[in-house]
Design an enzyme around this catalytic site. Structure first.
Site, PDB file in Angstrom:
ATOM      1  N   ARG A  22       5.922   4.712   7.957  1.00 16.14           N
ATOM      2  CA  ARG A  22       7.035   4.763   8.905  1.00 16.14           C
ATOM      3  C   ARG A  22       8.260   5.457   8.309  1.00 16.14           C
ATOM      4  O   ARG A  22       9.075   6.012   9.033  1.00 16.14           O
ATOM      5  CB  ARG A  22       7.368   3.340   9.391  1.00 16.14           C
ATOM      6  CG  ARG A  22       7.764   2.400   8.310  1.00 16.14           C
ATOM      7  CD  ARG A  22       7.689   0.941   8.738  1.00 16.14           C
ATOM      8  NE  ARG A  22       6.309   0.430   8.756  1.00 16.14           N
ATOM      9  CZ  ARG A  22       5.972  -0.786   9.159  1.00 16.14           C
ATOM     10  NH1 ARG A  22       6.895  -1.640   9.583  1.00 16.14           N
ATOM     11  NH2 ARG A  22       4.708  -1.170   9.139  1.00 16.14           N
ATOM     12  N   LYS A  81      -1.169  -2.348  -3.613  1.00 17.54           N
ATOM     13  CA  LYS A  81      -2.338  -2.876  -2.902  1.00 17.54           C
ATOM     14  C   LYS A  81      -3.312  -3.490  -3.905  1.00 17.54           C
ATOM     15  O   LYS A  81      -3.223  -3.256  -5.108  1.00 17.54           O
ATOM     16  CB  LYS A  81      -3.052  -1.725  -2.160  1.00 17.54           C
ATOM     17  CG  LYS A  81      -2.308  -1.191  -0.953  1.00 17.54           C
ATOM     18  CD  LYS A  81      -3.145  -0.115  -0.260  1.00 17.54           C
ATOM     19  CE  LYS A  81      -2.420   0.488   0.930  1.00 17.54           C
ATOM     20  NZ  LYS A  81      -2.171  -0.450   2.034  1.00 17.54           N
TER      21      LYS A  81
HETATM   22  N1  BES Z   1      -1.815   3.064   5.006  1.00 15.42           N
HETATM   23  C1  BES Z   1      -1.567   1.704   5.282  1.00 15.42           C
HETATM   24  C2  BES Z   1      -2.252   1.212   6.549  1.00 15.42           C
HETATM   25  C3  BES Z   1      -3.750   1.176   6.523  1.00 15.42           C
HETATM   26  C4  BES Z   1      -4.415   0.011   6.233  1.00 15.42           C
HETATM   27  C5  BES Z   1      -4.475   2.284   6.861  1.00 15.42           C
HETATM   28  C6  BES Z   1      -5.792  -0.032   6.247  1.00 15.42           C
HETATM   29  C7  BES Z   1      -5.850   2.246   6.887  1.00 15.42           C
HETATM   30  C8  BES Z   1      -6.513   1.083   6.587  1.00 15.42           C
HETATM   31  C9  BES Z   1      -0.081   1.458   5.469  1.00 15.42           C
HETATM   32  O1  BES Z   1       0.759   2.287   4.742  1.00 15.42           O
HETATM   33  C10 BES Z   1       0.193   0.060   5.041  1.00 15.42           C
HETATM   34  O2  BES Z   1      -0.055  -0.248   3.905  1.00 15.42           O
HETATM   35  N2  BES Z   1       0.685  -0.762   5.947  1.00 15.42           N
HETATM   36  C11 BES Z   1       0.962  -2.124   5.661  1.00 15.42           C
HETATM   37  C12 BES Z   1       2.251  -2.482   6.360  1.00 15.42           C
HETATM   38  C13 BES Z   1       2.826  -3.830   5.952  1.00 15.42           C
HETATM   39  C14 BES Z   1       3.286  -3.781   4.519  1.00 15.42           C
HETATM   40  C15 BES Z   1       3.985  -4.133   6.866  1.00 15.42           C
HETATM   41  C16 BES Z   1      -0.186  -2.977   6.203  1.00 15.42           C
HETATM   42  O3  BES Z   1      -0.735  -2.641   7.240  1.00 15.42           O
HETATM   43  O4  BES Z   1      -0.545  -3.945   5.549  1.00 15.42           O
HETATM   44 ZN    ZN Z   2       1.086   1.605   2.754  1.00 12.37          ZN
END
Ligand code: BES
Ligand code: ZN
Ligand code: ZN
Length: 500
Positions: A341, A267
């Site tokens: 997931r 991230k």
């Molecule tokens: N933990 C994150 C989702 C999240 C984002 C929670 C912002 C709280 C606030 C999750 O694991 C994630 O990073 N999801 C990705 C999925 C994508 C790579 C398909 C996302 O939402 O960008």
């Molecule tokens: Zn994530």
């Protein structure tokens, strides 16, 4: 110290702040002259008329502060409004020690069921509004509210509702504490230890699996995500058995990523600033168990909590790696940041194997849900429209907001992989919350009603202090899970399929 709630028939002598709710019917000049003779002129001078969120403050005898809080027209006074009133009252008293909320006048205008639900909700509000996260303040303020008396006439049922509201509010605050604790402090082992403490306190059964058992159980998703970490994973199974024969079994699954860096699909700095919240689903489930004795549902409830952080150490899961999940399904990991997931897949397999009547999972799963619904409304998806509707109704009663999204069958091919059974991110462009839900659905056994609640938006509050929230963890989900279990009716096995 948590706020101590005391049911009372009259205002305790120690109270230094007294808060009173006024409807617009009680806030007319005539009524104010009858109800609060001495203060009526001062209130009228401040323009106070009982309109929702109006606050007027006057000085009472012996240095006491009187806080008048408008709650709007009587017809609009529901549990949600009273919860907010309670929170407003404890915020107004935050520099005092002893608060009394006097709801005697208002409650004479409500019918009995509304008084009971109202007493519970207002007590929840008192506890929620008093929440501060001070674990890491070197000089926490000594000025904190210690007691709140709920002054109300009436029955044992009202006192019981107050006690239940206090337990529910405390459980939600406990979930907030877990979310607010930093990822380097609340490791998977520390989170599992919190589960143990709750189990001991509430007399629940608990199994905490460490790495060796997780390997033996072939939880390939959890192990894959954990591969980039120096912290061992945990898998917690915690269960409540009702005192009498149970009316069925509800399984609760919670995402327990104690910190989400994204892994090698890392991230941005900004993007990971709040990622200690990524165990918000597990926190909600543990919050549920923290108040389960107080609410005493008639069903059996089993929690399944996979716990790890998502890091990028030398042997971290690589994009392109293939994992074999608990049920044998293979998954090509194309983005290590879609890790929730992967751990939930194993947990949903284990939950399914126990053949519960229904499964609910909560997860901070997709940033997309916040794009779709903002930070005040969660998304709910599922394989059975009737059961999903029950979850929505429980959420409404508990004062937690959610809105449904579909699981359309023709989006499922977006998850087809060239090399494995599934890929962990969609080939399509939008609908990230939906495709994440479709991925999870693959791991729920046929015939079991299942609802998935994406709380990535609602688990965290960043809009500044309001009545019920401060910045940080919200504890979203605790109340709706308690309400769902309290009223649980096993869905019929022949499932009403989901429209899509
Ligand atoms: N933990 C994150 C989702 C999240 C984002 C929670 C912002 C709280 C606030 C999750 O694991 C994630 O990073 N999801 C990705 C999925 C994508 C790579 C398909 C996302 O939402 O960008
Ligand atoms: Zn994530
Ligand atoms: Zn995550």
């Amino acid at each position: 110290m948590p706020l101590k709630i005391i049911p009372a028939k009259s205002i305790p002598a120690v109270a230094d702040v007294v808060a009173m709710p006024f409807t617009t019917e009680l806030g007319t000049p005539e009524m104010l002259r009858v109800l609060v003779a001495k203060d009526a002129d001062a209130l009228l001078a401040q323009g106070f008329a009982g309109r929702s969120d109006q606050v007027a403050i006057t000085a009472g005898a012996k240095g006491r502060t009187l806080v008048y809080i408008g709650v709007g027209p009587r017809a609009s006074v529901d549990p949600d409004r009273l919860r907010r009133f309670g929170a407003q009252a404890s915020r107004a008293a935050k520099r005092s020690k002893h608060l009394a909320v006097d709801v005697r006048a208002l409650f004479t205008d409500l019918n009995a069921p509304d008084r009971i639900a109202g007493a519970q909700a207002l007590t929840e509000g008192l506890v929620l509004g008093s929440y501060r996260f001070v674990e890491f303040k070197s000089k926490p303020s000594k000025l904190t509210l210690t007691t709140a008396a709920v002054v109300v006439r009436g029955s044992d049922r009202i006192s019981a509702a107050i006690a239940e509201g206090a337990a529910i509010g405390a459980a939600q605050n406990f979930a907030r504490d877990l979310v607010n604790r930093p990822g380097g402090t609340l490791t998977p082992a520390a989170l599992a230890e919190e589960a143990r403490l709750i189990a001991r306190r509430e007399g629940l059964s608990i199994k905490v699996l460490g790495r060796a058992q997780i390997e033996r159980m072939r939880l390939g998703g959890l192990l894959g995500v954990n591969r980039g970490s120096t912290q061992d994973p945990r898998f917690v199974e915690i269960s409540y058995d009702p005192p009498a024969a149970s009316v069925g079994t509800l399984a609760l699954v919670g995402k327990g990523i104690t910190f989400d860096s994204g892994g090698l699909s890392i991230k941005t700095g900004e993007g990971m600033m709040t990622m200690k919240m990524d165990m918000g689903g597990a926190a909600a489930v543990l919050g549920f168990f923290a108040a389960v004795r107080a609410v005493a549902p008639a069903c059996r409830v089993v929690g399944y909590l996979p716990m790890t952080d998502n890091m990028s150490d030398g042997d971290a899961m690589r994009p392109g790696d293939v994992l074999t999940m608990r049920n044998g399904t293979t998954v090509e990991v194309l983005n290590t940041d879609a890790e929730g997931r992967l751990i939930l897949a194993d947990a949903l397999c284990l939950a399914s194997e126990a053949k519960p009547d229904a499964i609910v999972d909560l997860a901070t799963l997709t940033g997309a849900v916040e794009i779709a619904l903002g930070s005040r409304i969660a998304a709910v998806l599922g394989n059975d429209d009737t059961f999903r509707g029950e979850v929505e109704k429980a959420a409404v009663r508990a004062g937690e907001r959610m809105w449904p999204l579909p699981l359309p069958a023709d989006y499922r091919p977006y998850l087809d992989s060239d090399v494995a059974d599934l890929r962990n991110i969609s080939k399509g462009r939008g609908g990230g919350t939906i495709t994440a839900g479709l991925f999870l659905k693959e791991f729920v056994a046929d015939g079991i009603a299942w609802a998935h609640i994406d709380i990535a938006g609602t688990a965290w509050w960043a809009e500044g202090e309001n009545a019920e929230n401060s910045n940080g963890g919200t504890g979203y989900g605790v109340r709706l899970l308690l309400e769902l279990a309290r009223t649980f009716n096993p869905p019929r096995r022949t499932k009403t399929r989901a429209r899509s």
